[in-house]
Write a protein that holds these residues in place. Sequence first.
Motif, PDB file in Angstrom:
ATOM      1  N   GLU A   1       0.877 -24.173  35.935  1.00  0.00           N
ATOM      2  CA  GLU A   1      -0.500 -23.701  36.128  1.00  0.00           C
ATOM      3  C   GLU A   1      -0.562 -22.178  36.075  1.00  0.00           C
ATOM      4  OE1 GLU A   1      -3.058 -26.412  39.091  1.00  0.00           O
ATOM      5  OE2 GLU A   1      -1.104 -25.870  39.911  1.00  0.00           O
ATOM      6  N   LEU A   2       0.383 -21.536  36.757  1.00  0.00           N
ATOM      7  CA  LEU A   2       0.390 -20.076  36.793  1.00  0.00           C
ATOM      8  C   LEU A   2       0.645 -19.502  35.404  1.00  0.00           C
ATOM      9  CD1 LEU A   2       0.280 -17.414  38.286  1.00  0.00           C
ATOM     10  CD2 LEU A   2       2.697 -17.708  38.891  1.00  0.00           C
ATOM     11  N   LYS A   3       1.595 -20.072  34.676  1.00  0.00           N
ATOM     12  CA  LYS A   3       1.911 -19.542  33.348  1.00  0.00           C
ATOM     13  C   LYS A   3       0.709 -19.670  32.416  1.00  0.00           C
ATOM     14  CE  LYS A   3       5.239 -19.682  29.574  1.00  0.00           C
ATOM     15  NZ  LYS A   3       6.518 -20.226  29.081  1.00  0.00           N
ATOM     16  N   ALA A   4       0.024 -20.803  32.435  1.00  0.00           N
ATOM     17  CA  ALA A   4      -1.139 -20.994  31.566  1.00  0.00           C
ATOM     18  C   ALA A   4      -2.246 -19.999  31.908  1.00  0.00           C
ATOM     19  CB  ALA A   4      -1.653 -22.429  31.692  1.00  0.00           C
ATOM     20  N   ALA A   5      -2.475 -19.775  33.198  1.00  0.00           N
ATOM     21  CA  ALA A   5      -3.511 -18.836  33.615  1.00  0.00           C
ATOM     22  C   ALA A   5      -3.154 -17.410  33.219  1.00  0.00           C
ATOM     23  CB  ALA A   5      -3.723 -18.940  35.126  1.00  0.00           C
ATOM     24  N   LEU A   6      -1.882 -17.046  33.355  1.00  0.00           N
ATOM     25  CA  LEU A   6      -1.446 -15.698  32.982  1.00  0.00           C
ATOM     26  C   LEU A   6      -1.578 -15.466  31.481  1.00  0.00           C
ATOM     27  CD1 LEU A   6       1.733 -15.322  35.226  1.00  0.00           C
ATOM     28  CD2 LEU A   6      -0.412 -14.051  35.456  1.00  0.00           C
ATOM     29  N   ARG A   7      -1.247 -16.462  30.683  1.00  0.00           N
ATOM     30  CA  ARG A   7      -1.378 -16.323  29.236  1.00  0.00           C
ATOM     31  C   ARG A   7      -2.831 -16.063  28.851  1.00  0.00           C
ATOM     32  NH1 ARG A   7      -0.841 -20.393  26.403  1.00  0.00           N
ATOM     33  NH2 ARG A   7      -0.001 -19.531  24.469  1.00  0.00           N
ATOM     34  N   ARG A   8      -3.768 -16.806  29.455  1.00  0.00           N
ATOM     35  CA  ARG A   8      -5.199 -16.588  29.175  1.00  0.00           C
ATOM     36  C   ARG A   8      -5.619 -15.199  29.622  1.00  0.00           C
ATOM     37  NH1 ARG A   8      -5.566 -21.934  31.236  1.00  0.00           N
ATOM     38  NH2 ARG A   8      -6.284 -21.117  33.243  1.00  0.00           N
ATOM     39  N   CYS A   9      -5.126 -14.771  30.780  1.00  0.00           N
ATOM     40  CA  CYS A   9      -5.478 -13.457  31.323  1.00  0.00           C
ATOM     41  C   CYS A   9      -5.065 -12.341  30.362  1.00  0.00           C
ATOM     42  CB  CYS A   9      -4.800 -13.280  32.689  1.00  0.00           C
ATOM     43  SG  CYS A   9      -4.977 -11.634  33.419  1.00  0.00           S
ATOM     44  N   PHE A  10      -3.841 -12.407  29.852  1.00  0.00           N
ATOM     45  CA  PHE A  10      -3.361 -11.342  28.969  1.00  0.00           C
ATOM     46  C   PHE A  10      -3.976 -11.431  27.577  1.00  0.00           C
ATOM     47  CE2 PHE A  10       0.225 -11.516  32.063  1.00  0.00           C
ATOM     48  CZ  PHE A  10      -0.014 -10.262  32.602  1.00  0.00           C
ATOM     49  N   GLU A  11      -4.246 -12.631  27.101  1.00  0.00           N
ATOM     50  CA  GLU A  11      -4.917 -12.759  25.807  1.00  0.00           C
ATOM     51  C   GLU A  11      -6.318 -12.169  25.891  1.00  0.00           C
ATOM     52  OE1 GLU A  11      -5.865 -16.112  22.365  1.00  0.00           O
ATOM     53  OE2 GLU A  11      -5.112 -16.737  24.336  1.00  0.00           O
ATOM     54  N   ALA A  12      -7.004 -12.432  27.006  1.00  0.00           N
ATOM     55  CA  ALA A  12      -8.350 -11.875  27.195  1.00  0.00           C
ATOM     56  C   ALA A  12      -8.315 -10.363  27.342  1.00  0.00           C
ATOM     57  CB  ALA A  12      -9.007 -12.500  28.421  1.00  0.00           C
ATOM     58  N   SER A  13      -7.169  -9.816  27.772  1.00  0.00           N
ATOM     59  CA  SER A  13      -7.025  -8.374  27.959  1.00  0.00           C
ATOM     60  C   SER A  13      -6.610  -7.657  26.682  1.00  0.00           C
ATOM     61  CB  SER A  13      -5.997  -8.094  29.066  1.00  0.00           C
ATOM     62  OG  SER A  13      -6.414  -8.664  30.288  1.00  0.00           O
ATOM     63  N   GLY A  14      -6.541  -8.395  25.567  1.00  0.00           N
ATOM     64  CA  GLY A  14      -6.254  -7.764  24.281  1.00  0.00           C
ATOM     65  C   GLY A  14      -4.795  -7.715  23.898  1.00  0.00           C
ATOM     66  N   TYR A  15      -3.922  -8.402  24.637  1.00  0.00           N
ATOM     67  CA  TYR A  15      -2.517  -8.442  24.259  1.00  0.00           C
ATOM     68  C   TYR A  15      -2.357  -9.288  23.001  1.00  0.00           C
ATOM     69  CZ  TYR A  15      -0.881  -6.400  28.688  1.00  0.00           C
ATOM     70  OH  TYR A  15      -0.617  -5.550  29.736  1.00  0.00           O
ATOM     71  N   PHE A  16      -1.449  -8.865  22.128  1.00  0.00           N
ATOM     72  CA  PHE A  16      -1.214  -9.595  20.892  1.00  0.00           C
ATOM     73  C   PHE A  16      -0.480 -10.907  21.156  1.00  0.00           C
ATOM     74  CE2 PHE A  16      -1.195  -5.091  19.333  1.00  0.00           C
ATOM     75  CZ  PHE A  16      -2.393  -5.182  18.634  1.00  0.00           C
ATOM     76  N   VAL A  17      -0.531 -11.812  20.183  1.00  0.00           N
ATOM     77  CA  VAL A  17       0.252 -13.035  20.259  1.00  0.00           C
ATOM     78  C   VAL A  17       1.728 -12.652  20.387  1.00  0.00           C
ATOM     79  CG1 VAL A  17       0.952 -15.127  19.040  1.00  0.00           C
ATOM     80  CG2 VAL A  17      -1.408 -14.322  18.882  1.00  0.00           C
ATOM     81  N   GLY A  18       2.431 -13.270  21.280  1.00  0.00           N
ATOM     82  CA  GLY A  18       3.811 -12.891  21.571  1.00  0.00           C
ATOM     83  C   GLY A  18       3.865 -11.950  22.750  1.00  0.00           C
ATOM     84  N   ASN A  19       3.041 -10.886  22.746  1.00  0.00           N
ATOM     85  CA  ASN A  19       2.990  -9.975  23.882  1.00  0.00           C
ATOM     86  C   ASN A  19       2.505 -10.670  25.143  1.00  0.00           C
ATOM     87  OD1 ASN A  19       3.468  -8.088  21.795  1.00  0.00           O
ATOM     88  ND2 ASN A  19       2.490  -6.483  23.001  1.00  0.00           N
ATOM     89  N   TYR A  20       1.467 -11.507  25.006  1.00  0.00           N
ATOM     90  CA  TYR A  20       0.966 -12.143  26.229  1.00  0.00           C
ATOM     91  C   TYR A  20       1.912 -13.219  26.725  1.00  0.00           C
ATOM     92  CZ  TYR A  20      -1.443 -15.603  23.107  1.00  0.00           C
ATOM     93  OH  TYR A  20      -1.769 -16.557  22.171  1.00  0.00           O
TER      94      TYR A  20
END
Length: 245
Positions: free
Chosen positions: A7-26
Motif C-alpha cells: 500500500e505504501l509503495k503504491a501511494a508513494l509512486r503516485r505521489c512522485f509521479e504527480a510531483s513531476g518525477y520521470f518514469v523510473g525516477n518515481y
Amino acid sequence: MHISMNELKAALRRCFEASGYFVGNYEDAANMILWLEKHGLNGLGELERALPYIRNDSDKPLSSVVYEDSTSAIIDSHDRSALNCIAAAVDLAHAKALEVGIATVTVHNCHNRMFILKALTDCGRRGISVAAYWQNGEQNITEHTAAIRAGERYPSYSEAKTCLSASADDKQALTIICSSRVDLSTRLKHRKTRLLTETQVEENKEQSVESGIEIDPALWDEINRIGTEILVENSERSRADAGGR
C-alpha cells in the motif's frame, strides 16, 4: 495507523509521479523511502523532511555536471531532493570506477541525502565498494558516513558530532567514492556517536517485515493528497481523448 508495504509503495509512486518525477525516477524514490523504513532508519521521518523539496522539484532545473574527467565529477543538483537525483550520481561513480578502479563524485545543492543508502546498497551488490560522506546542521554539525563492501548485501552507517564548522561548499553537499579495488567500509568502526553495522541493518529489516509499517495518519493523508493530482490529470485526459478514434 498500520499499512502494508505494498500500500505504501503504491501511494508513494503516485505521489512522485504527480510531483513531476520521470518514469523510473518515481520508482527509485519510492524504493529509497521504503528501504530506509524497512531497515530501521526512519524513512517516513526523512520523507516528512523531504516534502517541501518534493513539491517544488518540478520547478527546478535538472541536475547538471559542472566538471568531469575520467576519475571524478562535480554535479549541481539545484536544490533538489536526493530522491530525485542521487541514484544517477551513484551510477556515474560506479561507471567510472569500473573503468579506472576508483572514482569520486561530489554532489552540491542536494537535500535529504540520507536517501543515498538504497543506491549505495545497489552499487555494492553489483560488486563495487562504495562510500558516501556528508554533513548536516548549521551550528551543531553532524558527520554522516555510509559504506558497503563489494558483493555485500547491506551497508554500514555512522553518524558523529563534530566540533568543526561547515564551509559554504560543504552545506548540502555529498561526496561519493567508488572503487573496484579497495574496501571503502573499513574506517566506519571508528565512529562513536551512532553506528549501524551490516548485521544490525539486516536484523532491522527482518523485524520490520514481520511487524509491518506504522505511519502517521497526517503523513499518509498528505502522500495520498499529492498522489490524487495524477489521478485528476489522467481523468481529464481520458475525457478529452474519449471518442477521439
